[in-house]
Design a protein around this motif. Structure first.
Motif, PDB file in Angstrom:
ATOM      1  N   ILE A   1       0.831  -1.203   0.000  1.00  0.00           N
ATOM      2  CA  ILE A   1       0.000   0.000   0.000  1.00  0.00           C
ATOM      3  C   ILE A   1       0.868   1.257   0.000  1.00  0.00           C
ATOM      4  CG2 ILE A   1      -1.790   1.292   1.245  1.00  0.00           C
ATOM      5  CD1 ILE A   1      -2.645  -1.389   2.497  1.00  0.00           C
ATOM      6  N   ALA A   2       1.876   1.271   0.869  1.00  0.00           N
ATOM      7  CA  ALA A   2       2.729   2.458   1.003  1.00  0.00           C
ATOM      8  C   ALA A   2       3.983   2.081   1.777  1.00  0.00           C
ATOM      9  CB  ALA A   2       1.973   3.571   1.730  1.00  0.00           C
ATOM     10  N   PRO A   3       5.043   2.897   1.688  1.00  0.00           N
ATOM     11  CA  PRO A   3       6.211   2.670   2.545  1.00  0.00           C
ATOM     12  C   PRO A   3       5.774   2.617   4.002  1.00  0.00           C
ATOM     13  CG  PRO A   3       6.684   4.349   0.897  1.00  0.00           C
ATOM     14  CD  PRO A   3       5.215   4.059   0.793  1.00  0.00           C
ATOM     15  N   THR A   4       6.351   1.676   4.753  1.00  0.00           N
ATOM     16  CA  THR A   4       5.906   1.431   6.124  1.00  0.00           C
ATOM     17  C   THR A   4       7.080   1.434   7.087  1.00  0.00           C
ATOM     18  OG1 THR A   4       4.030   0.100   5.337  1.00  0.00           O
ATOM     19  CG2 THR A   4       4.700  -0.190   7.633  1.00  0.00           C
ATOM     20  N   ILE A   5       6.915   2.180   8.158  1.00  0.00           N
ATOM     21  CA  ILE A   5       7.892   2.201   9.247  1.00  0.00           C
ATOM     22  C   ILE A   5       7.309   1.427  10.420  1.00  0.00           C
ATOM     23  CG2 ILE A   5       8.971   3.679  10.993  1.00  0.00           C
ATOM     24  CD1 ILE A   5       9.256   5.825   8.842  1.00  0.00           C
ATOM     25  N   THR A   6       8.062   0.470  10.948  1.00  0.00           N
ATOM     26  CA  THR A   6       7.614  -0.334  12.078  1.00  0.00           C
ATOM     27  C   THR A   6       8.401   0.055  13.319  1.00  0.00           C
ATOM     28  OG1 THR A   6       7.044  -2.200  10.639  1.00  0.00           O
ATOM     29  CG2 THR A   6       7.309  -2.658  12.978  1.00  0.00           C
ATOM     30  N   LEU A   7       7.702   0.559  14.322  1.00  0.00           N
ATOM     31  CA  LEU A   7       8.326   0.980  15.574  1.00  0.00           C
ATOM     32  C   LEU A   7       7.956   0.012  16.695  1.00  0.00           C
ATOM     33  CD1 LEU A   7       7.579   4.820  15.403  1.00  0.00           C
ATOM     34  CD2 LEU A   7       9.641   3.621  14.632  1.00  0.00           C
ATOM     35  N   GLU A   8       8.802  -0.070  17.697  1.00  0.00           N
ATOM     36  CA  GLU A   8       8.495  -0.895  18.861  1.00  0.00           C
ATOM     37  C   GLU A   8       7.396  -0.210  19.664  1.00  0.00           C
ATOM     38  OE1 GLU A   8      10.634  -2.598  22.923  1.00  0.00           O
ATOM     39  OE2 GLU A   8      11.825  -1.582  21.382  1.00  0.00           O
ATOM     40  N   ARG A   9       6.330  -0.930  19.941  1.00  0.00           N
ATOM     41  CA  ARG A   9       5.166  -0.317  20.589  1.00  0.00           C
ATOM     42  C   ARG A   9       5.498   0.246  21.968  1.00  0.00           C
ATOM     43  NH1 ARG A   9      -0.039  -1.745  23.189  1.00  0.00           N
ATOM     44  NH2 ARG A   9      -1.551  -0.308  22.285  1.00  0.00           N
ATOM     45  N   ASN A  10       6.434  -0.375  22.669  1.00  0.00           N
ATOM     46  CA  ASN A  10       6.786   0.090  24.011  1.00  0.00           C
ATOM     47  C   ASN A  10       8.042   0.954  24.033  1.00  0.00           C
ATOM     48  OD1 ASN A  10       4.609  -1.129  25.301  1.00  0.00           O
ATOM     49  ND2 ASN A  10       5.692  -3.061  25.546  1.00  0.00           N
ATOM     50  N   GLU A  11       8.467   1.420  22.865  1.00  0.00           N
ATOM     51  CA  GLU A  11       9.655   2.267  22.816  1.00  0.00           C
ATOM     52  C   GLU A  11       9.380   3.581  23.541  1.00  0.00           C
ATOM     53  OE1 GLU A  11      12.941   3.726  19.452  1.00  0.00           O
ATOM     54  OE2 GLU A  11      11.042   2.798  18.855  1.00  0.00           O
ATOM     55  N   ASP A  12      10.400   4.136  24.181  1.00  0.00           N
ATOM     56  CA  ASP A  12      10.240   5.384  24.924  1.00  0.00           C
ATOM     57  C   ASP A  12       9.661   6.470  24.027  1.00  0.00           C
ATOM     58  OD1 ASP A  12      11.404   8.157  25.937  1.00  0.00           O
ATOM     59  OD2 ASP A  12      11.427   6.792  27.649  1.00  0.00           O
ATOM     60  N   TRP A  13       8.633   7.151  24.538  1.00  0.00           N
ATOM     61  CA  TRP A  13       7.921   8.137  23.723  1.00  0.00           C
ATOM     62  C   TRP A  13       8.826   9.276  23.265  1.00  0.00           C
ATOM     63  CZ3 TRP A  13       7.578  13.254  25.132  1.00  0.00           C
ATOM     64  CH2 TRP A  13       7.882  13.575  26.461  1.00  0.00           C
ATOM     65  N   ARG A  14       9.865   9.563  24.039  1.00  0.00           N
ATOM     66  CA  ARG A  14      10.782  10.647  23.657  1.00  0.00           C
ATOM     67  C   ARG A  14      11.601  10.258  22.433  1.00  0.00           C
ATOM     68  NH1 ARG A  14      11.814  11.155  30.030  1.00  0.00           N
ATOM     69  NH2 ARG A  14      11.322   8.951  29.712  1.00  0.00           N
ATOM     70  N   THR A  15      12.039   9.010  22.398  1.00  0.00           N
ATOM     71  CA  THR A  15      12.768   8.520  21.225  1.00  0.00           C
ATOM     72  C   THR A  15      11.871   8.551  19.993  1.00  0.00           C
ATOM     73  OG1 THR A  15      14.085   7.066  22.634  1.00  0.00           O
ATOM     74  CG2 THR A  15      14.069   6.577  20.288  1.00  0.00           C
ATOM     75  N   VAL A  16      10.620   8.125  20.178  1.00  0.00           N
ATOM     76  CA  VAL A  16       9.664   8.114  19.067  1.00  0.00           C
ATOM     77  C   VAL A  16       9.379   9.536  18.594  1.00  0.00           C
ATOM     78  CG1 VAL A  16       7.315   7.522  18.387  1.00  0.00           C
ATOM     79  CG2 VAL A  16       8.618   5.961  19.831  1.00  0.00           C
ATOM     80  N   LEU A  17       9.245  10.467  19.524  1.00  0.00           N
ATOM     81  CA  LEU A  17       8.964  11.850  19.158  1.00  0.00           C
ATOM     82  C   LEU A  17      10.079  12.433  18.296  1.00  0.00           C
ATOM     83  CD1 LEU A  17       7.173  14.372  19.396  1.00  0.00           C
ATOM     84  CD2 LEU A  17       8.379  14.929  21.514  1.00  0.00           C
ATOM     85  N   LEU A  18      11.326  12.122  18.630  1.00  0.00           N
ATOM     86  CA  LEU A  18      12.443  12.617  17.829  1.00  0.00           C
ATOM     87  C   LEU A  18      12.418  12.014  16.430  1.00  0.00           C
ATOM     88  CD1 LEU A  18      15.310  12.644  20.496  1.00  0.00           C
ATOM     89  CD2 LEU A  18      13.896  14.559  19.696  1.00  0.00           C
ATOM     90  N   LYS A  19      11.956  10.766  16.305  1.00  0.00           N
ATOM     91  CA  LYS A  19      11.819  10.163  14.971  1.00  0.00           C
ATOM     92  C   LYS A  19      10.731  10.870  14.173  1.00  0.00           C
ATOM     93  CE  LYS A  19      13.562   5.541  16.055  1.00  0.00           C
ATOM     94  NZ  LYS A  19      13.264   4.097  16.126  1.00  0.00           N
ATOM     95  N   PHE A  20       9.630  11.197  14.847  1.00  0.00           N
ATOM     96  CA  PHE A  20       8.578  11.946  14.154  1.00  0.00           C
ATOM     97  C   PHE A  20       9.073  13.342  13.776  1.00  0.00           C
ATOM     98  CE2 PHE A  20       5.515   8.726  15.469  1.00  0.00           C
ATOM     99  CZ  PHE A  20       4.631   8.737  14.397  1.00  0.00           C
ATOM    100  N   GLY A  21       9.949  13.889  14.587  1.00  0.00           N
ATOM    101  CA  GLY A  21      10.545  15.170  14.228  1.00  0.00           C
ATOM    102  C   GLY A  21      11.314  15.078  12.927  1.00  0.00           C
ATOM    103  N   GLN A  22      12.008  13.951  12.714  1.00  0.00           N
ATOM    104  CA  GLN A  22      12.711  13.731  11.451  1.00  0.00           C
ATOM    105  C   GLN A  22      11.725  13.564  10.302  1.00  0.00           C
ATOM    106  OE1 GLN A  22      15.191  10.299  13.076  1.00  0.00           O
ATOM    107  NE2 GLN A  22      16.682  11.275  11.723  1.00  0.00           N
ATOM    108  N   ILE A  23      10.711  12.735  10.516  1.00  0.00           N
ATOM    109  CA  ILE A  23       9.741  12.433   9.463  1.00  0.00           C
ATOM    110  C   ILE A  23       9.012  13.691   9.003  1.00  0.00           C
ATOM    111  CG2 ILE A  23       7.575  11.213   8.959  1.00  0.00           C
ATOM    112  CD1 ILE A  23       8.569   9.026  10.949  1.00  0.00           C
TER     113      ILE A  23
END
Length: 337
Positions: free
Chosen positions: A162-184
């Protein structure tokens, strides 16, 4: 000292400043011919920006960015305009940065979108639950990017079609995830500002509680299945209490391997917590009331000292984006101050 209103006002001001900075950046870059000069559009926007020649330009990143995820790496040449999220915590992440997902699964804990988000999600398409996403609904959106978790490994290949897909760890620290969204989303500075703002917020609260909570223990519990679930020091929300704020767990709650353990009502006095955060929702309200009416419950020191704080289950253990996490800290501040 740190009332709920003050904390919410502080976080709201931080988000507003971040969005203003982003808007100023967009305005100053508008019409620029370099790689970082394209205007970053909201993901739900359908069209790019017209330049002076009348052609349409795509929203650009300062440079191609490569996102590492559980399935490898994905390089983005531009900001995705339509992002589908298969866990509601990622909608929280996007909203905190001023973006709205093009589609989202619902939260089973609330049988819908999280109430704390209010109308921020608008009327976006809802795509089933994170356990059973609606693939046909995702296809209809024609997304530029899908954000999934390891819970979607069995449909990962279908998502890629359907589209390019990024798979993140569901329990990953929200701060780490937020910085990834900052990149995206081409908002790295804004994402870092939110992380730094949270760091300062908990630092202030930790200092404010240090003397009052010295020698006091705090536990997080949730009645269910005729037992009581004790969230240990390994649990994501417990880590706000113990790691971020430096509060002291009861000995029974110290566990580096399991995020929770089940104890009976008869055992809970042995927990000997001075303060109890009690998670409640419609599924356990009857059981909680039953426990609260027993002599065992009434004999606990936390109950006698009126130091039991009832909080919403979904709010505390269902969502792990910056908006939700900051609200939890607000509620901790209100309870313990």
């Amino acid at each position: 000292m740190y009332s709920k209103t003050k904390w919410i006002w502080t976080f709201s001001l931080l988000v507003s400043l971040v969005m203003i900075l982003g808007a100023c950046s967009d305005s100053s870059n508008k019409g620029s011919s370099n790689a970082g000069g394209g205007k970053t559009n909201q993901p739900q926007a359908q069209n790019g920006e017209s330049d002076n020649s009348g052609s349409v330009t795509e929203p650009a990143l300062a440079a191609p960015v490569t996102i590492k995820h559980l399935k490898g790496e994905l390089t983005l040449e531009s900001v995705p305009k339509k992002i589908v999220v298969l866990d509601v915590q990622y909608a929280d992440q996007m909203l905190a940065l001023g973006f709205q997902p093009a589609g989202s699964v619902i939260a089973e804990t609330d049988n819908g979108l999280p109430p704390y988000l209010g109308d921020k999600m608008g009327n976006i398409p809802l795509l089933g639950t994170y356990i059973e996403p609606n693939l046909e609904g995702i296809i209809a959106i024609e997304p530029d990017l899908i954000i999934a978790t390891e819970f979607h490994d069995d449909i990962y290949e279908d998502l890629l079609k359907i589209a390019p897909t990024i798979t993140l760890e569901r329990n990953e620290d929200w701060r780490t995830v937020l910085l990834k969204f900052g990149q995206i989303l081409n908002k790295p500075q804004e994402a870092q500002a939110l992380v730094d703002g949270y760091k300062q917020k908990i630092s202030d609260l930790k200092a404010a509680l240090a003397d009052k909570m010295k020698g006091q223990t705090v536990a997080l519990i949730r009645p269910r299945d005729e037992m009581i679930r004790l969230q240990t020091t390994s649990h994501r929300t417990s880590q706000i209490l113990y790691d971020d704020l430096g509060l002291t767990p009861p000995k029974m709650a110290v566990n580096s391997k399991d995020s929770s353990m089940m104890i009976s009502l008869e055992v809970i006095p042995e927990l000997a917590a001075d303060h109890l955060f009690l998670l409640q929702d419609e599924t356990n309200l009857e059981l909680t009331t039953e426990f609260q009416n027993t002599s065992i419950w009434k004999s606990m020191s936390a109950v006698k000292e009126n130091q039991v704080y009832e909080e919403n289950t979904a709010q505390w253990i269902g969502y792990y984006g910056p908006i939700a996490i900051n609200l939890i800290v607000d509620q901790i501040a209100e309870a313990l101050n």
